[in-house]
Write a protein that holds these residues in place. Sequence first.
Motif, mmCIF file in Angstrom:
data_model
loop_
_atom_site.group_PDB
_atom_site.id
_atom_site.type_symbol
_atom_site.label_atom_id
_atom_site.label_comp_id
_atom_site.label_asym_id
_atom_site.label_seq_id
_atom_site.Cartn_x
_atom_site.Cartn_y
_atom_site.Cartn_z
ATOM 1 N N GLU A 1 82.810 19.785 53.746
ATOM 2 C CA GLU A 1 82.969 18.621 54.611
ATOM 3 C C GLU A 1 84.449 18.328 54.873
ATOM 4 N N THR A 2 85.283 18.464 53.821
ATOM 5 C CA THR A 2 86.709 18.223 53.984
ATOM 6 C C THR A 2 87.329 19.246 54.925
ATOM 7 N N GLN A 3 86.960 20.525 54.764
ATOM 8 C CA GLN A 3 87.498 21.556 55.650
ATOM 9 C C GLN A 3 87.124 21.292 57.098
ATOM 10 N N LEU A 4 85.874 20.909 57.341
ATOM 11 C CA LEU A 4 85.435 20.612 58.705
ATOM 12 C C LEU A 4 86.184 19.416 59.265
ATOM 13 N N LYS A 5 86.407 18.397 58.440
ATOM 14 C CA LYS A 5 87.119 17.205 58.877
ATOM 15 C C LYS A 5 88.550 17.537 59.268
ATOM 16 N N VAL A 6 89.218 18.338 58.429
ATOM 17 C CA VAL A 6 90.603 18.721 58.707
ATOM 18 C C VAL A 6 90.682 19.579 59.965
ATOM 19 N N ARG B 1 88.595 19.698 62.517
ATOM 20 C CA ARG B 1 88.329 18.889 63.710
ATOM 21 C C ARG B 1 89.565 18.104 64.120
ATOM 22 N N PHE B 2 90.281 17.563 63.109
ATOM 23 C CA PHE B 2 91.504 16.830 63.416
ATOM 24 C C PHE B 2 92.554 17.747 64.040
ATOM 25 N N LEU B 3 92.750 18.925 63.444
ATOM 26 C CA LEU B 3 93.769 19.839 63.953
ATOM 27 C C LEU B 3 93.413 20.363 65.342
ATOM 28 N N ALA B 4 92.119 20.503 65.633
ATOM 29 C CA ALA B 4 91.703 20.963 66.952
ATOM 30 C C ALA B 4 92.077 19.958 68.029
ATOM 31 N N ASN B 5 92.116 18.680 67.649
ATOM 32 C CA ASN B 5 92.476 17.626 68.601
ATOM 33 C C ASN B 5 93.954 17.277 68.561
ATOM 34 N N TYR B 6 94.687 17.979 67.722
ATOM 35 C CA TYR B 6 96.107 17.672 67.540
ATOM 36 C C TYR B 6 96.911 18.473 68.564
ATOM 37 N N LYS B 7 97.081 17.912 69.734
ATOM 38 C CA LYS B 7 97.694 18.626 70.853
ATOM 39 C C LYS B 7 99.212 18.482 70.818
ATOM 40 N N ASN C 1 95.921 18.004 44.356
ATOM 41 C CA ASN C 1 95.028 16.954 43.857
ATOM 42 C C ASN C 1 94.554 16.110 45.027
ATOM 43 N N SER C 2 93.809 16.739 45.919
ATOM 44 C CA SER C 2 93.398 16.071 47.153
ATOM 45 C C SER C 2 92.408 14.956 46.879
ATOM 46 N N LYS C 3 92.654 13.803 47.504
ATOM 47 C CA LYS C 3 91.752 12.664 47.399
ATOM 48 C C LYS C 3 91.406 12.182 48.805
ATOM 49 N N GLY C 4 90.310 11.471 48.901
ATOM 50 C CA GLY C 4 89.947 10.878 50.169
ATOM 51 C C GLY C 4 89.517 11.873 51.217
ATOM 52 N N ASN C 5 88.886 12.998 50.810
ATOM 53 C CA ASN C 5 88.352 13.985 51.752
ATOM 54 C C ASN C 5 89.416 14.505 52.710
ATOM 55 N N GLY C 6 90.584 14.825 52.201
ATOM 56 C CA GLY C 6 91.645 15.378 53.033
ATOM 57 C C GLY C 6 92.380 14.356 53.857
ATOM 58 N N ALA D 1 96.552 24.860 56.810
ATOM 59 C CA ALA D 1 95.183 24.432 56.527
ATOM 60 C C ALA D 1 94.306 25.673 56.607
ATOM 61 N N GLU D 2 94.109 26.303 55.461
ATOM 62 C CA GLU D 2 93.379 27.567 55.403
ATOM 63 C C GLU D 2 92.340 27.462 54.299
ATOM 64 N N GLY D 3 91.094 27.166 54.699
ATOM 65 C CA GLY D 3 90.065 26.951 53.693
ATOM 66 C C GLY D 3 90.386 25.710 52.876
ATOM 67 N N THR D 4 90.355 25.854 51.570
ATOM 68 C CA THR D 4 90.680 24.731 50.689
ATOM 69 C C THR D 4 92.174 24.611 50.437
ATOM 70 N N ARG D 5 92.963 25.544 50.950
ATOM 71 C CA ARG D 5 94.418 25.492 50.764
ATOM 72 C C ARG D 5 95.045 24.666 51.885
#
Length: 439
Positions: A111-116, A118-124, A173-178, A204-208
């Motif tokens: 879910e965190t990877q998808l959220k990140v 989606r954000f980067l896809a809209n980051y023009k 130590n990621s918190k708050g779903n990225g 932003a590559e997988g969990t990294r």
Amino acid sequence: MNKLPSHCRRFKTVEIISVHGYVELQQAIERLFERQEIFLAWEGLDGCYECENSGNFCGFNSTRNATICSTSRPKRSHSAVILGTSIGGTAFLALVVLVLYRFRRSDSEKETQLKVERFLANYKTLNPSRYSYSDLKKITGKFRHKVGQGGYGTVYRGKLPNGIPAAVKMIENSKGNGQEFINEVATIGRIHHFNVVRLLGFCAEGTRRALVYEFMPNESLEKFIFSSKDSKTRNRPFSWEKLQQIAMGIARGMEYLHQGCNQRILHFDIKPHNILLDHNFQPKISDFGLAKLCSKERSVVSMTAARGTAGYIAPELFSRNFGAVSHKSDVFSFGMLLLEIVGCRRNIDVTVENQSQIYFPEWIYNRMSQGKEMGLEIEIDGDEEIAKKLAIVALWCIQWNPTDRPSMTMVVQMLEGDLHGLEIPPKPFASSDIEMIAT
């Protein structure tokens, strides 16, 4: 290990262990699994295969504490655990925790990877650059030079392909779903100001996930103002003139965040550790992991919980009885930071001799309101005036009522002016029981 019944083999994950069949343990485990949407069945050593071979379904009756043969199919969910009746329940409970942790962690990471993404896809935007993990290994020389450790990860020194020095923060130590990663890229990725650290790139590559900043060779302000814990041997690292310049730079950076961007950026974690110093000791505001964006027209923002670092958090973040959360909450944090610059110490400090606590903001207010000397290290003419001006501005900033605090634009004007144009503010807090000790 016995062969699984046919209906169990269709589940996503099946683990077979044996436990004692006492009713109390079984009921507690059933309740746990119901909350986690995990199907629980019990398999005895005898009878289940004969039941399955006849086209029925084997389960467990908690009242009889025995396996039963049923014509109805048990309710299925994401995973199943088939239990026997021979050994103790401790191993079973440990396995339950491991299974739940693995599935929860896996789902959360996806879910965190998808959220990140989606954000980067809209980051023009063309900048900052997006790097791969292998790029980061080359930039940092396989993470050879560690320069710092923060709440969200480790910082390494590196060099970009064009030769520019860089600092790479690996978010571990990621918190708050990225959300802290998204906050950093969304806020400082689009802005450029002399007193705000520049984000050069990200990964932003997988969990990294990582953030690539311009490198600050003199690290943070915290390193200098808290260099000595002994008040008798504490040496001031900068002249008062330089301290005033640093305070002014931080104030201008914060004014830009509040007023100079298309959207107002509330930092919510202003403190010495997050003020980096370049090669000329010019301050740069960093670490926007807790930042919040809002329109300039909005004077109030909604918050579900306090955010920031203890000792710098405005009182309204703890209780709305003190007022609404707004850009004035950052002003409070700046005031607390400014007092630490003045005192060259943490606002709540402990003396080495008798371990008594000093609440410096109240101590400095009492000294100034009574017309007494502040007991600070003064070397040349003009130093005392600068020290008093910084202290008065800080005391205005830490007023408990947010409406009594100045905006960062007013703070800049106060710092640019002279001492004679400033009045000592009302007492910004209720009297404390903390012992006041002059140094």
